[in-house]
Structures are given as structure tokens and as C-alpha cells.
Design a protein around this motif. Sequence first.
Motif, PDB file in Angstrom:
ATOM      1  N   GLN A 136     -57.128  62.749  39.695  1.00 38.39           N
ATOM      2  CA  GLN A 136     -56.912  63.162  41.080  1.00 38.39           C
ATOM      3  C   GLN A 136     -55.797  64.201  41.109  1.00 38.39           C
ATOM      4  O   GLN A 136     -54.640  63.893  40.823  1.00 38.39           O
ATOM      5  CB  GLN A 136     -56.544  61.969  41.960  1.00 38.39           C
ATOM      6  N   GLU A 137     -56.165  65.430  41.432  1.00 42.26           N
ATOM      7  CA  GLU A 137     -55.219  66.542  41.476  1.00 42.26           C
ATOM      8  C   GLU A 137     -54.924  66.911  42.923  1.00 42.26           C
ATOM      9  O   GLU A 137     -55.568  66.419  43.842  1.00 42.26           O
ATOM     10  CB  GLU A 137     -55.802  67.736  40.718  1.00 42.26           C
ATOM     11  N   GLN A 138     -53.950  67.812  43.115  1.00 42.54           N
ATOM     12  CA  GLN A 138     -53.616  68.200  44.477  1.00 42.54           C
ATOM     13  C   GLN A 138     -52.995  69.586  44.509  1.00 42.54           C
ATOM     14  O   GLN A 138     -52.437  70.062  43.514  1.00 42.54           O
ATOM     15  CB  GLN A 138     -52.662  67.193  45.124  1.00 42.54           C
ATOM     16  N   GLY A 180     -41.820  77.225  52.519  1.00 45.78           N
ATOM     17  CA  GLY A 180     -41.709  77.125  53.966  1.00 45.78           C
ATOM     18  C   GLY A 180     -42.130  75.730  54.362  1.00 45.78           C
ATOM     19  O   GLY A 180     -42.320  74.866  53.496  1.00 45.78           O
ATOM     20  N   PRO A 181     -42.306  75.462  55.629  1.00 46.10           N
ATOM     21  CA  PRO A 181     -42.811  74.142  56.026  1.00 46.10           C
ATOM     22  C   PRO A 181     -44.142  73.858  55.327  1.00 46.10           C
ATOM     23  O   PRO A 181     -44.991  74.740  55.189  1.00 46.10           O
ATOM     24  CB  PRO A 181     -43.001  74.277  57.537  1.00 46.10           C
ATOM     25  N   GLU A 182     -44.323  72.646  54.871  1.00 49.76           N
ATOM     26  CA  GLU A 182     -45.576  72.284  54.214  1.00 49.76           C
ATOM     27  C   GLU A 182     -46.687  72.237  55.260  1.00 49.76           C
ATOM     28  O   GLU A 182     -46.646  71.438  56.188  1.00 49.76           O
ATOM     29  CB  GLU A 182     -45.443  70.935  53.523  1.00 49.76           C
ATOM     30  N   LEU A 183     -47.673  73.116  55.102  1.00 47.35           N
ATOM     31  CA  LEU A 183     -48.803  73.119  56.020  1.00 47.35           C
ATOM     32  C   LEU A 183     -49.655  71.884  55.789  1.00 47.35           C
ATOM     33  O   LEU A 183     -49.959  71.140  56.714  1.00 47.35           O
ATOM     34  CB  LEU A 183     -49.625  74.390  55.836  1.00 47.35           C
ATOM     35  N   TYR A 184     -50.048  71.669  54.546  1.00 51.62           N
ATOM     36  CA  TYR A 184     -50.705  70.422  54.149  1.00 51.62           C
ATOM     37  C   TYR A 184     -50.829  70.375  52.626  1.00 51.62           C
ATOM     38  O   TYR A 184     -50.715  71.403  51.946  1.00 51.62           O
ATOM     39  CB  TYR A 184     -52.084  70.251  54.793  1.00 51.62           C
ATOM     40  N   THR A 185     -51.027  69.178  52.132  1.00 51.16           N
ATOM     41  CA  THR A 185     -51.371  68.946  50.734  1.00 51.16           C
ATOM     42  C   THR A 185     -52.712  68.246  50.706  1.00 51.16           C
ATOM     43  O   THR A 185     -52.936  67.301  51.467  1.00 51.16           O
ATOM     44  CB  THR A 185     -50.311  68.085  50.029  1.00 51.16           C
ATOM     45  N   LYS A 186     -53.611  68.723  49.861  1.00 49.34           N
ATOM     46  CA  LYS A 186     -54.934  68.101  49.774  1.00 49.34           C
ATOM     47  C   LYS A 186     -55.257  67.782  48.325  1.00 49.34           C
ATOM     48  O   LYS A 186     -54.769  68.428  47.402  1.00 49.34           O
ATOM     49  CB  LYS A 186     -56.002  69.000  50.389  1.00 49.34           C
ATOM     50  N   THR A 187     -56.104  66.780  48.155  1.00 51.28           N
ATOM     51  CA  THR A 187     -56.450  66.308  46.821  1.00 51.28           C
ATOM     52  C   THR A 187     -57.866  66.745  46.447  1.00 51.28           C
ATOM     53  O   THR A 187     -58.699  67.044  47.301  1.00 51.28           O
ATOM     54  CB  THR A 187     -56.364  64.775  46.741  1.00 51.28           C
ATOM     55  N   CYS A 188     -58.114  66.777  45.132  1.00 48.87           N
ATOM     56  CA  CYS A 188     -59.453  67.028  44.614  1.00 48.87           C
ATOM     57  C   CYS A 188     -59.568  66.323  43.273  1.00 48.87           C
ATOM     58  O   CYS A 188     -58.604  65.723  42.799  1.00 48.87           O
ATOM     59  CB  CYS A 188     -59.729  68.525  44.469  1.00 48.87           C
TER      60      CYS A 188
END
Length: 394
Positions: free
Chosen positions: A229-231, A311-319
Motif C-alpha cells: 500500500q503506497e501513497q 504548503g497546506p496538504e491538499l490530500y494524501t491518497k493511497t494506491c
Amino acid sequence: MDHYRAIVVGCGGLGSAALYRLARELGPGVLGLEQFGLGHSRGASQDHSRIIRLAQHEPQYAALARPAYDAWAEVEAESLQTIVTRTGGLVIEDREARRGRATGSRNIEGYTAVFDDHGVDYEVLDADAVMERWPQFHLADGVAAIYQSESGIVDAARANATHVALARAHGARIVEHAPVRAIRPDGAGVVVETAERAYRADRVVVAADAWTNRVLASCGVQLPLTVLQEQVTYYATPHLAEFAPSRFPVFMFHGEHNFYGFPVYGEVATKLGQHMGGHETTAEDRTFEPDPVRQKRYAMFVEQHLPRFGGPELYTKTCLYTVPPDQNFILDTLPEHPQIVVANGAGHAYKFAALIGSLLADLALDRAPAHPIDAFAIDRPALTDPAFPRSFHV
């Protein structure tokens, strides 16, 4: 039972490319089966961007790199969609951080040796030269880099959708929300069973990534695949002009950890990931929750080396990465059932996806592949010897 010349199981990056190439030759005799909806975020072929590059440190991939650009150009020419954006690309090596670590050919000399063998233009830069050209970077003395002008971005989501649209234009049928329960060799053909019904095909291409072994189980095949599981994290940098694709290259940074990054693309944000930094999981057990340890690791890298990139973290997503023990692709037919083709991208195939689709069509149509793929055979020791050690490039 409906009969097709070819069925593709899985319509992600590799599967959609194979579907298009097969439909271009066979027309309406092609079926794509996708267990989720098209464009889903549960696998590996999601998001806006992947790095495409001629910068390869192993000859089996360098031999495919230029043809991959040509394959993407064919898709762009037919669709009139922009899929590849050239930004130039850096491979940066922090030699001090990697001192004493076994890196094989995954260093500056390894890349330049392959470049020289394949006639690729490049520049070797020290830390000062990198920072003079791209002052966004903060690098220590002793850092070395290579720059290659043709590196850039493949828009993964757009490319998948384009492959699907072109496949349909050539007559392919696609069935979504159709998980494959079994594929059963049946004489010279194959029966493909979904939750709702069965189909018959002359040839089947399995491009099921983390679900590969589940699909192949009915053939008595289980491959030694590790699912990770990466991100990636998007940062809403306020310094947009500095990180526009025309001003900032894609990059890979080999140090204590291996990072890769993108200019502002897809989102109004920069993007950073770590190659092979994730924990082991399965397609069923994975979560969509980011790992806070890696989020902090990313933030520390940005603060140290690219402070205005953040900058502000917009989002982190996994794959998910689905990786053989040697981290090489699988592109081959099953030895006992040559009417079944298996594709696995080992977590780093997207840059080659348009070309791999063509190679899978060659295999499915009983042709010699147009480019060398012997290194990706399904009967190699990494896949047949239980004692073969895992040798991931980390």
C-alpha cells in the motif's frame, strides 16, 4: 454463452491499453471485464500523473523506453488528446545518504551507462548546477544528478479513459461491476466466469494487478506477488509559477529513501511520493487511510530540499503496488495454457502502458512481440524458485 475473439480481465492501465490494441485489430470481437467501475481508485492506475522517462538503469527497460513514447504518440494522434507533457526530468543521488547501501545499477553511473548504450542525450550536474538552474532545490555538497530533457508526465486517468474510448470506437464491449470468479481453459479457448454469467473466448488477457492470483486460481496458478500500500501527497503550494510544468521538472531523489515528485499538474498543487515505502497488504485488507509516518517523512523531505514546493496538504491518497520478487514485469502466456496471457506491471509500468498494450495484443494473437520481453517471462526463477530472494529497488 457469448463468444469473443479476446477478453481482457481488468480495465486499468495495462488492461485498457490491451483492450484498445486488440479492438483496433479485432473490432467487436473484444470484451473488457472490470470488477469495479471504470476509473475506480482501488488499484494502481489512478490519479493524474505518472513519470515517463528515458532514464532507465536496466537495459530491459531502456529497450522499451523510446518505443513507449512512440506508442503514446500513436494514442494521442488517434484521439487528439494530450496525454504526455514533457517537463524534463532529474535523477538526483544523495551519495552520502546512500553510502554503504547496496544500490546495484540504481546510481548515476548506472543510468549514464545505459544512456550511453542506447544513445540518449543527458547532462550530469552537481548540486550547485542543479540549484543554479532550479533554485527551488536545496541540495548538499556531494549530491549528483542527471538531467534528461524528454522526461515528463503521463496523465494516467486521462490515458485510461482515452484507451477505453478508443476501444469502444473500434467496437469493443466493456462490462463494469463484473468481477471474474474463474477463468477455465476449455480446449483451445477459455471460459470466463463472472458473478452474473459466463463468456467464452479464444484468448484471455489477465491484467488484474492485486487480484491476479484470485483470477488465476482456477487455472492452478499462484504467483509470488507482494501487494504494497503506497501513497502520494498533494501540497497546495502558494508558489504556483515556480512549480509550473514549464519551470520545474519531474524528479526522482535517491537518498535514505527514494522520493519522486511532480510540478503543479492535475490539481492546483505539487505532488510527492515515495517509491516502495509502503507496508504489505492484500487487495481485500488494504485501507484508504494514509500512513502518518510517511506523511511526516514527506514533509521533512520537502522542508529540507524543496521548501517552497510545500504548503497546506491538499490530500494524501493511497494506491497498490503488486510486485514480483525481482520487481520486474510479467508479460507472458501461461506455459500450460498459452491461450491465457498474464500482465503485471510490478508497480512501475504505467510509463510503458501504451506499449505494453501492444505487446499483450501480440501475445494474445500468437505473434512474436514487437519488442524484447524475455526478461518478463512467467517461468523465470524469480517466479518459479521458492527460494528466490525478494530484491525490491528501495
